[in-house]
Design a protein around this motif. Sequence first.
Motif, PDB file in Angstrom:
ATOM      1  N   HIS A 189       0.653  -1.470  -0.009  1.00  0.00           N
ATOM      2  CA  HIS A 189       0.379  -0.085   0.172  1.00  0.00           C
ATOM      3  C   HIS A 189       0.910   0.843   0.048  1.00  0.00           C
ATOM      4  O   HIS A 189       1.924   1.463   0.772  1.00  0.00           O
ATOM      5  N   GLY A 190       0.522   2.575  -0.149  1.00  0.00           N
ATOM      6  CA  GLY A 190       0.849   3.102  -0.406  1.00  0.00           C
ATOM      7  C   GLY A 190      -0.254   4.488   0.294  1.00  0.00           C
ATOM      8  O   GLY A 190      -0.526   4.749   0.775  1.00  0.00           O
ATOM      9  N   GLU A 191      -0.352   6.013  -0.032  1.00  0.00           N
ATOM     10  CA  GLU A 191      -0.263   6.957   0.533  1.00  0.00           C
ATOM     11  C   GLU A 191      -1.854   6.954  -0.421  1.00  0.00           C
ATOM     12  O   GLU A 191      -2.732   7.028   1.139  1.00  0.00           O
ATOM     13  N   GLN A 229      -3.479 -12.258 -11.092  1.00  0.00           N
ATOM     14  CA  GLN A 229      -4.052 -11.295 -10.735  1.00  0.00           C
ATOM     15  C   GLN A 229      -3.356 -10.165  -9.541  1.00  0.00           C
ATOM     16  O   GLN A 229      -2.979 -10.274  -8.864  1.00  0.00           O
ATOM     17  N   TYR A 230      -3.097  -9.192  -9.939  1.00  0.00           N
ATOM     18  CA  TYR A 230      -3.120  -7.455  -9.688  1.00  0.00           C
ATOM     19  C   TYR A 230      -4.133  -6.525  -9.348  1.00  0.00           C
ATOM     20  O   TYR A 230      -4.137  -6.571 -10.654  1.00  0.00           O
ATOM     21  N   ILE A 231      -4.400  -6.867  -8.602  1.00  0.00           N
ATOM     22  CA  ILE A 231      -5.492  -5.937  -7.953  1.00  0.00           C
ATOM     23  C   ILE A 231      -4.971  -4.692  -7.680  1.00  0.00           C
ATOM     24  O   ILE A 231      -4.737  -4.255  -6.653  1.00  0.00           O
ATOM     25  N   ASN A 232      -5.601  -3.721  -8.698  1.00  0.00           N
ATOM     26  CA  ASN A 232      -5.174  -1.919  -8.124  1.00  0.00           C
ATOM     27  C   ASN A 232      -5.506  -0.987  -8.247  1.00  0.00           C
ATOM     28  O   ASN A 232      -6.758  -0.792  -8.655  1.00  0.00           O
ATOM     29  N   PHE A 233      -5.612  -0.280  -6.869  1.00  0.00           N
ATOM     30  CA  PHE A 233      -6.843   0.962  -6.423  1.00  0.00           C
ATOM     31  C   PHE A 233      -5.917   1.781  -6.045  1.00  0.00           C
ATOM     32  O   PHE A 233      -4.761   1.610  -5.475  1.00  0.00           O
ATOM     33  N   GLU A 234      -6.743   2.615  -6.061  1.00  0.00           N
ATOM     34  CA  GLU A 234      -6.536   4.312  -6.117  1.00  0.00           C
ATOM     35  C   GLU A 234      -7.664   4.510  -5.508  1.00  0.00           C
ATOM     36  O   GLU A 234      -9.035   4.949  -6.166  1.00  0.00           O
ATOM     37  N   ALA A 235      -7.459   5.076  -4.850  1.00  0.00           N
ATOM     38  CA  ALA A 235      -8.224   6.090  -3.372  1.00  0.00           C
ATOM     39  C   ALA A 235      -8.724   7.367  -4.078  1.00  0.00           C
ATOM     40  O   ALA A 235      -8.373   7.812  -5.275  1.00  0.00           O
ATOM     41  N   ILE A 333      -8.362 -12.561   4.185  1.00  0.00           N
ATOM     42  CA  ILE A 333      -8.473 -12.287   2.629  1.00  0.00           C
ATOM     43  C   ILE A 333      -8.937 -10.651   2.391  1.00  0.00           C
ATOM     44  O   ILE A 333      -8.775 -10.186   1.311  1.00  0.00           O
ATOM     45  N   ASP A 334      -8.977 -10.339   3.614  1.00  0.00           N
ATOM     46  CA  ASP A 334      -9.789  -8.296   3.543  1.00  0.00           C
ATOM     47  C   ASP A 334      -8.661  -7.871   3.540  1.00  0.00           C
ATOM     48  O   ASP A 334      -9.310  -7.303   3.767  1.00  0.00           O
ATOM     49  N   ALA A 335      -7.032  -8.383   3.827  1.00  0.00           N
ATOM     50  CA  ALA A 335      -6.324  -6.836   3.947  1.00  0.00           C
ATOM     51  C   ALA A 335      -6.134  -6.074   2.583  1.00  0.00           C
ATOM     52  O   ALA A 335      -5.872  -4.970   2.848  1.00  0.00           O
ATOM     53  N   GLY A 336      -6.410  -6.669   1.344  1.00  0.00           N
ATOM     54  CA  GLY A 336      -6.512  -5.204   0.854  1.00  0.00           C
ATOM     55  C   GLY A 336      -7.962  -4.599   0.704  1.00  0.00           C
ATOM     56  O   GLY A 336      -7.399  -3.452   0.908  1.00  0.00           O
ATOM     57  N   ALA A 337      -8.880  -5.197   0.974  1.00  0.00           N
ATOM     58  CA  ALA A 337      -9.985  -4.177   1.158  1.00  0.00           C
ATOM     59  C   ALA A 337      -9.705  -3.207   2.425  1.00  0.00           C
ATOM     60  O   ALA A 337     -10.417  -1.816   2.676  1.00  0.00           O
ATOM     61  N   MET A 338      -9.077  -3.644   3.290  1.00  0.00           N
ATOM     62  CA  MET A 338      -9.051  -3.301   4.495  1.00  0.00           C
ATOM     63  C   MET A 338      -8.018  -1.693   4.022  1.00  0.00           C
ATOM     64  O   MET A 338      -8.365  -0.727   5.070  1.00  0.00           O
ATOM     65  N   TRP A 339      -7.106  -1.807   3.657  1.00  0.00           N
ATOM     66  CA  TRP A 339      -6.157  -1.031   3.350  1.00  0.00           C
ATOM     67  C   TRP A 339      -7.065  -0.027   2.505  1.00  0.00           C
ATOM     68  O   TRP A 339      -6.792   1.352   2.848  1.00  0.00           O
ATOM     69  N   ALA A 340      -7.370  -0.222   1.520  1.00  0.00           N
ATOM     70  CA  ALA A 340      -8.931   0.740   0.567  1.00  0.00           C
ATOM     71  C   ALA A 340      -9.390   1.344   2.005  1.00  0.00           C
ATOM     72  O   ALA A 340      -9.804   2.838   1.790  1.00  0.00           O
TER      73      ALA A 340
END
Length: 360
Positions: A189-191, A229-235, A333-340
């Motif tokens: 994760h980033g900012e 699978q590379y899942i890339n979230f940007e706020a 498995i919720d780690a990505g969603a938690m960071w978002a």
Amino acid sequence: MSNAAPNRRSFPLNAWYVAAWSREVTHALAPRTICDKKIVMYRTGEGKPVALEDACWHRLAPLSKGWLEGDQVVCGYHGLVFNAQGRCTHMPSQETINPSACVRVFPAVEKHGFIWLWPGEPALADPATIPDMHWVNDPEWAGEGVVTPMACNYRLIVDNLMDLTHETFVHKTSIGNSAVAEAPFEVTHGERTAQLTRWMLGIEPPPFWAFQLGSRLGIEGKVNVDRWQYINFEAPAAVVLDVGVALAGTGAPQGDRSKGVNLRICHFITPETERTCHFFWVLRRNFKLDDAELTVATRERNAAIVAEDKDVLIAQQQAMEAAPDAVFYNLNIDAGAMWARRIQERMIDAEAPPVLRAAE
């Protein structure tokens, strides 16, 4: 964590959201609700997108019930006229125009095949911070997408996309199999970003991927593949999937994807209200760019996948409303969603008045 926060917005306002596909906005009035704000959009004669508050200064009648005269909006109730800067230029039966007569203008920018809108403080709207989604209209990629209305909070869709283990269960006849839920993954994760990476090596491809691989390489019958699978979230709510499969052992994990298929699935989730949202998605490929039949077939297959998610997410929203004090429990498995969600919460906190932040 609780699934609800009373009297607290779930979405930041100082952010760019996709308001519409470029093709949706023409020289005609197009209403849409974004972040609980009623907005009317149109293009000027020069093609520039305009977004105004959809409420006349006079009696709050929706301007979208009126019409355009040139580049100006005529209120369909009493005939007040507003220009593209939101300023009233005509009032019926009087020559003097009240200097306070105006409607709010929202920053709107056209980029990557979409109209992006900033519902927060206009002075903070920097077009340079619009997420890079060039695949949507890059000529080196082909594919189509749509906007799907969703009767759920926008964060439920972000959660869904950041945790693709649900493919094993929700999409078991299309893109899912047991390998997805069993494979290890990494989260960074980033900012304003979060990424989840998963590789599944030497597995049988699910039907959707077998179809894509057959279309790309002409392969028939069973083969094993390496899947990524590379899942890339940007706020606050853009999620791009870099996904694909390649023939097992041909070097995909090392960077050689030439013996397989590469897709970019771009998702933009725009809050409409706290309980509804606009789900924009487009699936793009970098092979057989002129194959219109493949484009339609892929779009329809993905639409069926979205429909399966829609059923689950609407049911989840209804369950949350029935039990507003219920607690959400988290798994690995919720780690990505938690960071978002953490990133979204920081953005919302930053918009609170200093007095409220101090009180918290």
